[in-house]
Each structure stands twice: as C-alpha cells, then as structure tokens.
Design a protein around this motif. Structure first.
Motif, PDB file in Angstrom:
ATOM      1  N   SER A 167      27.070  -6.886  80.139  1.00  0.00           N
ATOM      2  CA  SER A 167      26.713  -5.648  79.432  1.00  0.00           C
ATOM      3  C   SER A 167      27.271  -5.671  78.014  1.00  0.00           C
ATOM      4  O   SER A 167      28.079  -4.833  77.623  1.00  0.00           O
ATOM      5  CB  SER A 167      27.227  -4.414  80.185  1.00  0.00           C
ATOM      6  N   CYS A 168      26.793  -6.637  77.241  1.00  0.00           N
ATOM      7  CA  CYS A 168      27.384  -6.930  75.937  1.00  0.00           C
ATOM      8  C   CYS A 168      26.638  -6.214  74.817  1.00  0.00           C
ATOM      9  O   CYS A 168      25.462  -6.498  74.552  1.00  0.00           O
ATOM     10  CB  CYS A 168      27.370  -8.434  75.700  1.00  0.00           C
ATOM     11  N   MET A 169      27.320  -5.282  74.159  1.00  0.00           N
ATOM     12  CA  MET A 169      26.734  -4.639  72.992  1.00  0.00           C
ATOM     13  C   MET A 169      26.430  -5.693  71.931  1.00  0.00           C
ATOM     14  O   MET A 169      27.251  -6.563  71.651  1.00  0.00           O
ATOM     15  CB  MET A 169      27.698  -3.587  72.438  1.00  0.00           C
ATOM     16  N   GLY A 170      25.250  -5.606  71.357  1.00  0.00           N
ATOM     17  CA  GLY A 170      24.847  -6.571  70.347  1.00  0.00           C
ATOM     18  C   GLY A 170      23.947  -7.673  70.868  1.00  0.00           C
ATOM     19  O   GLY A 170      23.444  -8.490  70.091  1.00  0.00           O
ATOM     20  N   TYR A 171      23.728  -7.700  72.177  1.00  0.00           N
ATOM     21  CA  TYR A 171      22.886  -8.749  72.770  1.00  0.00           C
ATOM     22  C   TYR A 171      21.409  -8.587  72.404  1.00  0.00           C
ATOM     23  O   TYR A 171      20.677  -9.561  72.243  1.00  0.00           O
ATOM     24  CB  TYR A 171      23.051  -8.702  74.291  1.00  0.00           C
TER      25      TYR A 171
END
Length: 622
Positions: free
Chosen positions: A444-448
């Motif tokens: 759940s990586c912000m910026g992906y």
C-alpha cells in the motif's frame, strides 16, 4: 553451441546477456527483461550507461525518481502476469537507497524487478569515495546492503568472473513463481568498466520456462473430501489466481460446485462482477455480502492468497467455531497457513483437477439462495452510493468511482495503492475483466500509482490506464508524469483533492487520536491543523509538468472530463475536488490497530474500550 570469447566490459556483458533472456509459459514466449529504466550518476554512467548506449536492443527509459522506476517496472510486471519486467539502474548513494521502498513493494507482492545499483570501488583506490558509507568495523558494507532484506536475491559483483553465475541465478529467481520479487546485482563502479573475455555461450538466446507444477494426489483427495463434507464453503481468490491465469478454471470450479467466491485486493476480477457466484471483496475493506458469508463459513478455500490481516480481518472474520481451511498455493509457506490442508501447486492446474474430482457435487440450494440474496443486496448498496441523485452537485469519492464505472471500457485499467480510495474501490468497483483492477495493497505504497500506470500502459499500449490519486499520494511522487510526457505514454490521471490524508484521518478518529496531523490545513491558534485549507494548486502543478488538465466541479462535469481524457492522445489529468460531507461506507470487518492503553482523552479511552471488546474475538486457527 558456439565457441570463442568476446572482450567486453562487465556492464556491456550484462546488458547484452539481459537482452537475450526470454520467459515461456504455455507456449507463449516473451522478453524476460523488456528494457532498462535508469538515472545516471558517477556510479553507473561510465558502466551500465555506456553499455546501454551501444546496446539498443535493450531499450532505455529515463526516470526521474529511483523509487518510481521500480514502481513502473512492477506495474508492467503485474500486467504481464510476471512473465516480463524491467531492470532499473542507479548510481551509488542516494540513488541506490531510493530503490529500497520499491524493492520492498516488489518482494512483498511477489512481482519481479531487476535492480542494478552502482557500488563503491572494488579496488579501493581512494577511500572513501563520494557517497560511500564508511563503517570502521565492516569495510565490505555499502549502502546497497540496505537492499538485502527486501531482495529475493542479492549479490555484489566484486570481480568480472562472478557475473556469469550471479546473472544466471538472478534470472532463475526472477522467473520462479515462488521465489520472485526484487533481485539486486550491486555493481562496483570500477568493475562495471573493467574488460573481460566472455564465453560466447553467455550471450546465447536463453529461455526460462515457467512450469505449472501439479499437486500431490493425496492432498487433492483430502481437499476434495473436505470440500464435499462442507455445508457452507467459501473460496477466497487471491493474486495467485491472476499470476497463474487461473480465472477460467476458478469460474468453472465455482460453476460446477456452486461455491461462492470472495476476492482479496490482489485477486479482484478473478470472476466478473456479475457472475452468479461472485460476492466481491473480503476482509476489512470487503463487502457485506462476502464478510457475512465468511463469518458463517465452515470451510475456507484459499487460492493464491497469503492471508494478510486485511483479508482475514485480523483473524476475527472466520467466526464459525468449526471453520477449517484448504489452501491452494504454489508457495508451500502460504499453503500451510491457517492449519490448512495444503495443496501445493499451480493454481490453474490444481483448480482444474479439483473440478474434475468434485464433478456431481454441488452445495445446497438454500445456501445458494442465501449468498445470492446477500450479493443482490450489496449491489443495491453500490448503486445507491455511486450514482448521484443530482448531476449538478459536487461528487463524493464513491460518486467518482461511479462516474469511472460509467465511462470506462471493460478493458481499461484502474490503478491505485493508498489512501481512502483502495477501500472504496474494493467495495464498489465492478470488475469486468481479470486485469482491469490494479490496486497494490501488499505494501500500500503512496506514490505507486503514476509510475505503475506508465508500466501498465507499456505492458499493453492498446488499453487505457487510469491512475486514481489523492492529493496526499500525488505530493509523494508525481515526477514520472514528466517521463509520460517525454515518451508519449498516454496515461490518465484522476486527481482527487480532499485536503489531506483522508484514510488515516478516519483511522485516527477511530483510535481516539482525533484526526491529529492528517489534514492539509494551516495551524489554528492552539497549534492544531484545523485552520483554512492550504492554498496549493495541484492542477497548476500537474500542468507545469506538461500534462493536460481538465477540471470537474460537478458529477456531470466529471463524467464529461473522464470521457475527454479517455479520448485524448496524450497524458491527461482530471482534477476533481470531492465533497467531504458525503460519508464513506463503514468497514464490514475489524482491523487490529492498537489503541493507547491509557490516555487523558475521552476519545482515546472510548476507543480503547471498543478495541478490547474486539480483541476478545481474535483467534489463531489451529
């Protein structure tokens, strides 16, 4: 066999080797490494950079952020069912350490990516060189060692001779469906430029076959017996269904037996949304239909899932005291979870055999009527929250999803990873095609989203790709929009402005932290972030990066903007400010987020009391 040698630098040899690797499954043969993303510095410009210059058969893509390059490679690999990926090259120092987040995402999601960071001098002519980590107690450690725990395979090529066995091992791991993830070959900058006589065989065309291992017959028999004995079985389809290309086999098994199917975030789209056995997503971000059936299920059949706490609702969801598990997974470690009967093998092969063994077996008609009624009720809920009563009003986030659902073609791809959107998408999106729903929720990586959209579009240029991004996520990593413009890669950005971290704001409120530090606002007189919204013009920022921007203030305008973006021939963004007063659907299951045990705040004390009540329902399945 060929004979003789070829004199090349280590970097030249590696690039030529990678350009000749292929992956094959079921007769489909593709390039294993489609190309190489890169940002050059003193640690790789004279090595890998020079090698890419004279090896056009391995295409080069210019990145703006090293983490984003990995995300783009992973987005590509996911859309290609892990059969092909990209390499990523960086300089030493911050360029290399910027890879760590992307590497963790790849490894957690079992998606292949090859990392080629520059490294310190092997010969140590002048210690410490620029950007070298100098540890008095360990002179062989560099910043690249930070990649060890997030890589499935790691090696540092201290000498040219070490490249051949390491490159072969790297390809083995990248193409192994059990082991795959981030693979790191750290390349000392002097070794990259060092010449060596390489055997011609090293550069021969090579094909890595991805087989479909079948399960042990005894485990298949035990699984079939347990399924026949169950009165209320439920299949949970995870990402392994997609990786295996097992969607049709899953649909046939469900049709033969009448067993309903719930899906994880990675497994969404395993069945079409309108399949009679489809219940939608499961767990904390799941639908009421799936979670209600799961609570009463006496058998859970996990297919290609690793049972994250969101999927299992922190081990409170499967509440039937008699619940048992059967797990179909190509990875033995995942197949053995939940004290299950482990069926270790390729998902498509196993599901096909199970369907044959279960021929003539079907769940009871009253169970079918029950879960179909639950699915029908949920469909009405989805209709109610995603369709605006008045097209002239400002949309809520659910209505943004509804507008997308109305405008997108069934082959279009929706990409997301973090914030409040994954929960809403998981509950509300009507997946019409297996690879349409692309939400990265293992990390759940912000910026992906933006770089992954580029990767997905590269994987299939004929499909429209929509990256859904909140303002918080956008500010994390917008830089690859420049790459999309430069390369003419048509992606669509849907930028949702809600003035802060909406997801964590809601969670903060639930755990008694009163949304502290989650809004993008000025400080008030007490120092809290509750003043006026920040005067940040994200639409202008997007436009400054070379992307066309369409504004939408109402639901009707949003639909028109989405249609225009889809029809455009260059990167286009739709900017929409949502109505925060339109509430999101509440979670249908519990998620374990610890609450402070003591506090002066009444909000925290109340949250703690609720937490302790929920915690009593948590259990290990033994």
């Amino acid at each position: 066999m060929t004979s003789g040698t070829r004199r090349l630098t280590v970097a030249q040899a590696l690039v030529r080797f990678l350009a000749r690797q292929h992956t094959e499954r079921d007769g489909e043969r593709v390039r294993s490494i489609a190309g190489c993303w890169g940002i050059f510095g003193h640690g790789n410009v004279a090595g890998v950079g020079q090698a890419l210059l004279e090896t056009p058969e391995l295409p080069y893509l210019q990145g703006r952020n090293e983490q984003a390059m990995v995300h783009a490679a992973v987005g590509y690999a996911r859309q290609r069912n892990r059969l092909s990926t990209y390499a990523c090259t960086t300089s030493i120092g911050p360029g290399a350490t910027n890879l760590v987040t992307g590497a963790a995402l790849a490894t957690i999601n079992h998606l292949p990516v090859l990392l080629l960071p520059g490294d310190v001098f092997a010969t140590r002519p002048a210690d410490p060189v620029l950007q070298q980590l100098e540890l008095p107690h360990a002179r062989d450690v560099s910043v690249n060692d930070a990649l060890r725990p997030v890589s499935r395979y790691f090696d540092r090529i201290w000498r040219p001779e070490a490249l051949i066995p390491s490159a072969l091992e790297a390809m083995r791991v990248l193409t192994d469906p059990v082991q795959t993830g981030a693979v790191t070959l750290a390349l000392p900058q002097d070794v990259q430029a060092e010449a060596h006589d390489w055997p011609e065989e090293f550069f021969a065309e090579r094909t890595w076959r991805v087989d479909r291992p079948r399960a042990d017959p005894r485990s298949l028999t035990e699984a079939a017996d347990r399924i026949r004995a169950a009165r209320r079985p439920l299949i949970i389809a995870g990402g392994g269904v997609h990786h295996s290309g097992a969607e049709q086999a899953l649909g046939e098994l469900a049709a033969v037996t009448g067993i309903p199917v719930a899906e994880t975030q990675a497994g969404r789209g395993s069945l079409r949304y309108d399949d009679p056995r489809e219940l939608g997503s499961i767990g904390h971000t799941g639908t009421a239909a799936s979670d209600d059936v799961a609570r009463q299920a006496d058998l859970i059949i996990g297919v290609g899932t690793r049972y994250s706490d969101f999927t299992t609702a922190s081990r409170t969801l499967f509440a039937n005291p008699e619940v048992r598990f059967v797990n179909v997974n190509i990875a033995a470690a995942d197949a053995h979870k939940q004290a299950a009967i482990p069926v270790v093998g390729d998902a498509r092969a196993v599901l096909t055999e199970l369907a044959e063994r279960l021929a003539g077996h079907h769940v009871a008609a009253d169970y079918v009527r029950e879960y179909r009624a639950a699915a029908s009720s949920w469909a009405e809920v989805v209709d109610g929250v995603t369709r605006a009563a008045d097209g002239a009003e400002r949309p809520g986030q659910a209505e943004v999803i509804g507008a997308l659902d109305q405008v997108l073609d069934e082959r279009d791809v929706v990409i997301n990873a973090a914030g409040s959107l994954p929960e809403d998408l998981n509950k509300l999106w009507r997946a019409r095609q297996p690879s349409q729903y692309h939400v990265e929720y293992g990390f759940s990586c912000m910026g992906y989203e933006i770089p992954a959209a580029i990767g997905a579009r590269l994987a299939d240029p004929d499909r429209e790709v929509f990256a859904l991004v909140g303002d918080g996520t956008y500010l994390m990593l917008p830089t690859e929009l420049v790459t999309a413009v430069q390369e003419g890669i048509k992606i669509n950005l849907v930028l949702v402005q809600n003035h802060g971290y909406a997801s964590i704001g809601g969670l903060s409120e639930k755990v008694g932290a009163e949304r502290f530090g989650t809004a993008y606002r000025f400080r008030d007189q007490d120092g809290r972030f509750t003043g006026a919204p920040l005067p940040v013009d994200l639409a202008a920022n997007v436009r400054s990066l070379g992307v066309d921007v369409l504004h939408a203030d109402t639901v009707d305008e949003l639909r028109e903007a989405l249609r225009a973006a889809r029809a455009a021939d260059r990167p286009t963004a739709v900017y929409v400010e949502t109505d925060p007063e339109k509430a999101q659907l509440p979670p249908e299951a519990w998620w374990d987020v610890p609450v402070a045990e003591v506090s002066a705040l009444e909000s925290t004390r109340s949250a703690r009391e609720n937490y302790e009540q929920q915690k009593r329902n948590q259990r290990h399945h033994l």
